[in-house]
Design an enzyme around this catalytic site. Structure first.
Site, short mmCIF file in Angstrom:
data_model
loop_
_atom_site.label_atom_id
_atom_site.label_comp_id
_atom_site.label_asym_id
_atom_site.label_seq_id
_atom_site.Cartn_x
_atom_site.Cartn_y
_atom_site.Cartn_z
N ALA B 139 0.85 -1.20 0.00
CA ALA B 139 0.00 0.00 0.00
C ALA B 139 0.88 1.25 0.00
O ALA B 139 1.44 1.62 1.03
CB ALA B 139 -0.92 -0.01 1.21
N GLU B 142 -1.81 7.04 -2.76
CA GLU B 142 -2.89 7.76 -2.09
C GLU B 142 -3.57 8.66 -3.11
O GLU B 142 -3.09 8.82 -4.23
CB GLU B 142 -2.32 8.60 -0.93
CG GLU B 142 -1.66 7.76 0.15
CD GLU B 142 -0.97 8.62 1.21
OE1 GLU B 142 -1.13 9.87 1.18
OE2 GLU B 142 -0.26 8.04 2.06
N THR B 173 -3.82 -3.78 -4.43
CA THR B 173 -4.18 -5.09 -4.99
C THR B 173 -4.24 -6.12 -3.87
O THR B 173 -3.31 -6.23 -3.06
CB THR B 173 -3.15 -5.51 -6.05
OG1 THR B 173 -3.14 -4.54 -7.08
CG2 THR B 173 -3.48 -6.87 -6.63
N GLY B 361 -13.90 -6.56 -36.11
CA GLY B 361 -15.15 -5.89 -36.47
C GLY B 361 -16.22 -6.02 -35.41
O GLY B 361 -15.96 -5.88 -34.23
N GLU B 385 2.58 0.54 -11.41
CA GLU B 385 4.02 0.27 -11.37
C GLU B 385 4.79 1.40 -12.06
O GLU B 385 5.87 1.16 -12.60
CB GLU B 385 4.34 -1.07 -12.07
CG GLU B 385 3.77 -2.29 -11.35
CD GLU B 385 4.54 -2.59 -10.07
OE1 GLU B 385 3.91 -2.63 -9.01
OE2 GLU B 385 5.77 -2.74 -10.14
N THR B 387 3.68 5.06 -14.35
CA THR B 387 3.05 5.31 -15.65
C THR B 387 4.10 5.31 -16.75
O THR B 387 5.31 5.48 -16.50
CB THR B 387 2.36 6.69 -15.67
OG1 THR B 387 3.36 7.71 -15.54
CG2 THR B 387 1.33 6.81 -14.57
#
Lengths: 437, 406
Positions: B139, B142, B173, B361, B385, B387
């Site tokens: 984590a 933020e 995650t 298509g 991870e 940009t």
């Protein structure tokens, strides 16, 4: 007739009161010698009949501003809700129909406003700027109506188009696609045969919007032995006719506000006056089909421009507000260049769509197929690119369903496929007028 | 000696991963996307086969580098190279389910790299095969700190025998199901990176709760959670690396976060490559079946050209991943190469999946064809991870270190 390029337009249409133009040679840059008509070089003698202008008429501007305001204030807030419901908010549709939008470019005799096709392009961009799904879902009689307009007799137009004017509940669907993707109409397998005084139709159609809700279908089928477009005819099939059945609509990546499914035609019988037989000859009929598809391409292109513009605006606003590393993220070249590129291709797409719409209004068959195909490719790419970027600019937030960029990304990719892959459009553009087959 | 062959051990692992991807992941891909979860039955199977996400060192009861580890014929470790090959196959199966694999996940590298022996023992021991499937998590992000990692506002302060954490972490995650989460907090925002500390916060800690679970465009089976810390009391023993780790280096916490990326970026890039390969395979199969007309049409050439171009880009992306992994195996610093493969593979993935939808298509937008799901899944690979824009910045700075690139 050789293809005109933009540069040629003014020259060819110049009135020549002094006989045929005199050619002369002109030395350029020391190496190339190019034949140039001397009269073009003389000041004051060159008067293009159609000067370059991007200025919409006052009527166009009025529509653009009104529909644009409506799109932002009324359509945009309901976009997500309509998608989740898989259906258009009926109140919204009533308002749009009340403005006369779905039939704005139809003749007054059938209840339309008699406006030109550029007006349609302008209005579709604004509607899609609000929401592409809503724009698509409001469009009745839509492509089916265009088929009746281009291929039907005056009596047929009046009979089947008039009921749509002002009616916010009536729906129509054009059933043309089959397994062979794209506008290869020469390869259609749905067939129609004469049956007594009427016709019987047998086949299957794919990706038909409102497959289960349309009150009226226009079905494209092969009849007889003629090759290519000349062998394709259009039939009006009212919903409920025995033998026509629609599959329930399924999941799609985007444009979920528009339910779309396959339909089957098992020995569908229609009366003799249901075959659209406006054009007197095979040639006129082929032109009508070309115009029908050109219309669909330009409308789709205009919608993609609307989606692209919404995405660009969103990216631009976000980049001027969101901060990271002590500044607004738009101040980083990586972001600002992305947004600059997006705005550029969006503009290009709009001008391409307008150019094709203008060719349509001028009735230029040579240019219609080519320009509408190129406009569609340009607009599809612009919309897919700009909407992907609008998610990227937001970073992780863009990947969540909280805001609209992820929806626009799905809508743009889906809308880019409704007329078949770009590869098909390129092949069509490359072949010119002669064959859609 | 330049070579691009896999050795026999790697080939076996690749085949096993491909088999698992095809027989177990592919059949469940659409349902997992629809339901936005992986079935418990599959999670148990994955765990029991030892296919867990993230490496658990052998000395703590895990597979370690597994059969893919050890050394190659020239005596160099081959773990990273084997991993990129295996991960590409798994993502080819289904990238969304792959992110739900039990194991320490993204929480593994920080614990492995900076944890004390005691911490490694404690936190890695919960992933034993006999036990039920469990997860670790990471984590950092933020609402106000995505790319700008240094800007985190989750605070930590010492209080007797514990630390007290306050803040909100987003986009974690497996954050809700994790038994423990590596949480980055700051002693004092004005200290910048020097103030960062990494903690392992265990599930059930008072003051630690799950907020919202996100609804996403893609990778929908993956659990993406918000974690809320309100006067959360974390035991002193859960400061990752202990006080010594931060005494040693000024930017211990920040460095932990960044070093993690050097090992995870090539794997993320390998996932993107797997997605792209899957997209190409679906598109090729479709083109073969759908364009079987009795007469040739001009557009066949452009379709063939498109497929060739897609294949070329995927090959290039794969080789960039292999290069970054090879450098890691040789213990060479590979930040630039890790960023190169991550940036490129994500971009190729987006191009190839979009093109695949286009070529198919009207069929391309239907769920059962898988391709539109891959188009949705791949988008986040250019975002998480680091940009694509950040990757380009990292690459540029390494290429041109004498100027200040912003």
């Amino acid at each position: 007739m050789a293809r005109q390029s933009t540069a040629d337009l003014g020259r060819r249409q110049r009135p020549s009161a002094r006989g045929p133009p005199v050619l002369t040679w002109c030395v350029m840059s020391g190496t190339m010698r190019v034949p140039v008509n001397v009269e073009t070089l003389a000041p004051g003698r060159w008067e293009p009949r159609m000067p370059i202008s991007f200025d919409p008429s006052d009527e166009h501007k009025l529509m653009r501003d009104e529909v644009g305001r409506f799109a932002l204030e009324k359509i945009r807030p309901k976009a997500r809700e309509c998608e989740t419901a898989g259906a258009l908010d009926e109140g919204l549709r009533s308002e749009i129909v009340g403005l006369g939008i779905p039939v704005l470019d139809y003749p007054e005799q059938v209840g339309g406003a008699g406006m030109d096709f550029i007006a349609r392009a302008i209005v579709e961009e604004e509607l899609a700027f609000g929401d592409a799904g809503v724009a698509f879902a409001t469009d009745h009689p839509g492509p089916a109506g265009y088929a009746i307009l281009e291929l039907g007799s005056d009596a047929q137009r009046e009979r089947w188009l008039k009921p749509f004017a002002g009616d916010a509940r009536r729906k129509a669907a054009l059933a043309w696609q089959e397994d062979d993707l794209g506008a290869e109409l020469g390869a259609l397998t749905t067939r129609a045969e004469r049956d007594g005084s009427g016709y019987v139709i047998q086949g299957a159609k794919r990706f038909v919007p409102f497959s289960r809700e349309a009150d009226l279908f226009v079905v494209l089928a092969r009849m007889g032995d003629a090759e290519g477009l000349a062998g394709v005819r259009a039939f009006v099939v009212p919903a409920g006719t025995e033998g026509i059945w629609g599959q329930p609509p399924g999941y799609r990546l985007g444009l979920r506000t528009v339910p779309s499914g396959d339909i089957g035609l098992l020995g569908v019988r229609v009366p003799g006056d249901h075959i659209l037989d406006g054009p007197g000859d095979a040639d006129g009929h082929v032109r009508g089909l070309e115009r029908l598809f050109a219309r669909m391409r330009v409308v789709t292109a205009a919608r993609q421009v609307g989606v692209a513009r919404a995405a660009c605006e969103h990216s631009s606003n976000y980049a001027q507000t969101r901060e990271a590393f002590g500044q607004k993220i738009g101040q980083f070249q990586a972001i600002s260049f992305m947004i600059a590129q997006d705005a550029t291709v969006t503009n290009a797409a709009r001008w391409m769509a307008w150019r094709a719409a203008r060719a349509f209004d001028k009735g230029d068959p040579a240019e219609l197929v080519r320009l509408s195909s190129l406009a569609l490719i340009t607009a599809n790419r612009a919309a897919v690119r700009t909407t992907i970027d609008s998610v990227q600019v937001m970073g992780g937030m863009g990947f969540m369903e909280d805001d609209l960029p992820e929806k626009w990304m799905r809508d743009a990719r889906t809308l880019a496929n409704v007329l078949g892959a770009d590869e098909v459009q390129r092949a069509v553009a490359g072949r010119g007028v002669e064959a859609l087959a | 000696m330049i070579d691009f062959e896999l050795d026999s051990g790697q080939r076996q692992i690749k085949e096993m991963a491909h088999w698992f991807a095809e027989s177990e992941l592919r059949p469940r891909a659409l349902d997992s996307d629809r339901a936005a979860r992986t079935s418990d039955e599959l999670l148990v199977k994955i765990h029991e086969m030892g296919l867990g996400g993230g490496e658990v060192p052998r000395e703590y009861g895990g597979e370690g580098e597994g059969a893919g580890g050890g050394k190659d014929k020239s005596g160099v470790s081959r773990a990273n190279r084997t991993q990129v090959v295996a991960v590409e196959e798994m993502a080819w199966g289904d990238p969304s389910i792959l992110t739900t694999f039990p194991g320490p996940g993204l929480g593994g590298p920080p614990v492995k790299m900076t944890g004390t022996a005691e911490q490694k023992g404690r936190f890695f021991s919960i992933f034993k095969r006999g036990d039920p499937p469990r997860w670790g998590a990471y984590a950092l992000t933020e609402a106000g700190a995505g790319s700008d990692v240094a800007n985190i506002e989750t605070t930590c302060r010492e209080n007797g025998d514990c630390w007290i954490l306050n803040g909100r972490k987003i986009f974690v995650t497996n954050g809700a199901r994790a038994s423990w989460v590596v949480v980055f907090a700051t002693l004092d925002k004005s200290l910048g990176r020097a103030g960062h500390r990494a903690f392992v916060v265990e599930k059930g800690t008072p003051g630690f709760r799950v907020g919202r679970i996100e609804h996403k465009l893609g990778l929908r089976a993956s659990e993406t959670a918000e974690l809320i810390l309100e006067e959360c009391r974390v035991p002193k023993d859960n400061l990752l690396g202990g006080p010594d780790h931060y005494a040693k280096s000024d930017k211990g916490g920040f460095t932990t976060a960044m070093k993690t990326f050097d090992s995870t970026r090539p794997l993320v890039a390998a996932m993107a490559t797997g997605i792209a390969q899957a997209a190409l395979d679906y598109t090729r199969a479709f083109a073969r079946d759908a364009f079987m007309l009795s007469r040739p049409i001009p557009r066949y050439a452009s379709i063939r050209d498109a497929l060739v171009e897609m294949e070329r880009k995927i090959e290039a992306a794969r080789l960039l991943c292999w290069h970054a992994a090879w450098m890691a195996d040789a213990s060479q610093p590979n930040s630039k190469e890790a960023s190169m493969c991550k940036m490129y593979a994500a971009r190729v993935g987006q191009q190839v999946t979009s093109w695949g939808v286009q070529l198919m298509g009207g069929f391309g937008v239907l769920h059962e064809r898988h391709i539109e799901k891959l188009f949705r899944d791949i988008k986040v690979f250019d975002i998480f991870e680091g940009t694509g824009q950040i990757q380009r910045l990292i690459i540029a700075r390494r290429l041109m270190p004498d100027i200040r690139i912003s």
